[in-house]
Scaffold this motif. Structure first.
Motif, mmCIF file in Angstrom:
data_model
loop_
_atom_site.group_PDB
_atom_site.id
_atom_site.type_symbol
_atom_site.label_atom_id
_atom_site.label_comp_id
_atom_site.label_asym_id
_atom_site.label_seq_id
_atom_site.Cartn_x
_atom_site.Cartn_y
_atom_site.Cartn_z
ATOM 1 N N GLY A 199 0.605 -1.292 -0.076
ATOM 2 C CA GLY A 199 -0.226 -0.007 -0.020
ATOM 3 C C GLY A 199 0.802 1.292 -0.109
ATOM 4 O O GLY A 199 0.284 2.422 -0.223
ATOM 5 N N GLU A 200 2.154 0.969 0.047
ATOM 6 C CA GLU A 200 2.771 2.165 0.046
ATOM 7 C C GLU A 200 3.200 2.819 -1.224
ATOM 8 O O GLU A 200 3.310 2.262 -2.132
ATOM 9 N N GLN A 201 3.241 4.315 -1.503
ATOM 10 C CA GLN A 201 3.475 4.844 -2.789
ATOM 11 C C GLN A 201 5.012 4.723 -3.329
ATOM 12 O O GLN A 201 5.875 4.811 -2.393
ATOM 13 N N ILE A 202 5.198 4.415 -4.418
ATOM 14 C CA ILE A 202 6.270 4.243 -5.207
ATOM 15 C C ILE A 202 6.569 5.351 -5.968
ATOM 16 O O ILE A 202 5.644 5.961 -6.653
ATOM 17 N N GLU A 203 7.901 6.084 -5.619
ATOM 18 C CA GLU A 203 8.398 7.122 -6.418
ATOM 19 C C GLU A 203 9.372 6.781 -7.262
ATOM 20 O O GLU A 203 10.313 6.089 -6.841
ATOM 21 N N LEU A 204 9.473 7.089 -8.538
ATOM 22 C CA LEU A 204 10.534 6.794 -9.347
ATOM 23 C C LEU A 204 10.899 8.045 -10.320
ATOM 24 O O LEU A 204 10.034 8.996 -10.447
ATOM 25 N N ASN A 205 11.789 7.820 -11.030
ATOM 26 C CA ASN A 205 12.515 8.890 -11.815
ATOM 27 C C ASN A 205 12.757 8.356 -13.306
ATOM 28 O O ASN A 205 13.575 7.585 -13.226
ATOM 29 N N ILE A 206 12.127 8.707 -14.347
ATOM 30 C CA ILE A 206 12.596 8.338 -15.660
ATOM 31 C C ILE A 206 13.421 9.190 -16.500
ATOM 32 O O ILE A 206 13.119 10.048 -16.545
#
Length: 336
Positions: free
Chosen positions: A329-336
């Motif tokens: 349920g934790e939000q995933i942060e990513l950089n493209i």
């Protein structure tokens, strides 16, 4: 991080000398990185009548301490052979062999610090070296000495292991001993420690890097006349000649030096704040006055920005997560 492997022996197990090595395995199946090794013997039990010890010592530096690494490439492997009652075992055959395994610098006294080995070629395959030493006879004091000249090998940082075997007068049964030491021709080493992760920094996020310098005895040093460079790791498209003679566009990483400044390391260490204004992959490089590399600090700034301007010939995407593990349920942060 602890793992244990048990290898039970059977009545029919072959006796002899064994070597067990641990590697990281690449996804394609080949050995990617050497982690460590150990040696052991399987033999029938018989009471020993000899005692053997081994010591690795520098040939010239008599004041060397065994706390760090040895920066002298001429060593002596001393073997002491005695009878069970402590008297010297004279005129006994002694054989020896050495094993050189590439290793990374890591010291318990400086936990959390990353040390750069200027002699390490990351593109070259790291290989262990094995050598059998000339046979010796013990002297009147029960001693035998092996002269070890490591200058004949490629300059690098190695874990040196000496294995010696002393034999009974009839040349049959024997006793064995081993010693090991870290060796490197480097006379000083620079390490760094960050106050947080460096693989995913947000724009304008504060991050402090502390540099230290140490000698082979792990004592702190002060270094001056250094140069600190900030380098952008920039992907670009370039024509590369293929094995069949044709040319094809490939993406390579080009280093662009953004700025350079004078730097020094105090006896207690020196700190600086990373510049995290612009997105991209960066590297801090610390050089001595002869422009030899002392340390490199890779880091990534994850922020909005157009990094594909030099990739007009092919599309390259890379994803970078802000951390390695997530809860349900934790939000995933990513950089493209």
């Amino acid at each position: 991080g602890f793992m244990e492997i048990e290898l039970p022996t059977e009545k029919h197990s072959p006796t002899g000398h064994y070597n067990a090595s641990l590697y990281l395995v690449h996804k394609k199946g080949y050995h990617q990185a050497f982690l460590g090794s150990t040696q052991f013997d399987v033999e029938e039990f018989q009471a020993d009548t000899l005692k053997i010890t081994t010591h690795l010592k520098p040939a010239l530096n008599k004041n060397w301490s065994a706390t760090g690494w040895l920066d002298e490439m001429s060593l002596k492997g001393e073997v002491n052979l005695t009878n069970l009652f402590g008297t010297p075992a004279q005129q006994r055959k002694v054989t020896g062999r050495i094993n050189l395994s590439p290793v990374d610098f890591s010291f318990e006294r400086y936990q959390g610090y990353q040390f750069t080995d200027p002699l390490r070629d990351d593109k070259a395959k790291q290989q262990s070296i094995h050598r059998t030493l000339p046979q010796q006879l013990t002297d009147a004091d029960g001693k035998a000495v092996f002269d070890l000249n490591l200058d004949e090998f490629k300059a690098g940082t190695y874990q040196l292991r000496l294995s010696a075997e002393g034999f009974e007068p009839d040349g049959g049964r024997s006793v064995k001993a081993r010693s090991q030491i870290m060796v490197s021709p480097l006379h000083q080493l620079v390490g760094y420690k960050a106050d947080g992760a460096l693989d995913y920094l947000k724009r304008k996020q504060a991050r402090t890097i502390t540099f230290i310098a140490i000698n082979p005895n792990l004592e702190p040093l002060a270094l001056g006349s250094l140069k600190l460079q900030r380098v952008l790791k920039q992907p670009v498209s370039t024509l590369v000649k293929q094995p069949n003679g044709t040319f094809q566009y490939e993406t390579i990483i080009k280093d662009k030096i953004l700025d350079s400044q004078a730097f020094s390391i105090e006896l207690a260490g020196s700190s600086l704040q990373l510049d995290s204004l612009e997105a991209g992959d960066y590297e801090l490089r610390l050089l001595d006055e002869g422009d030899s590399l002392l340390s490199r600090v890779p880091y990534t700034i994850a922020a909005a920005g157009n990094m594909a301007g030099n990739l007009e010939k092919e599309a390259v995407l890379r994803l970078k997560l802000n951390k390695q593990d997530y809860k349900a349920g934790e939000q995933i942060e990513l950089n493209i």
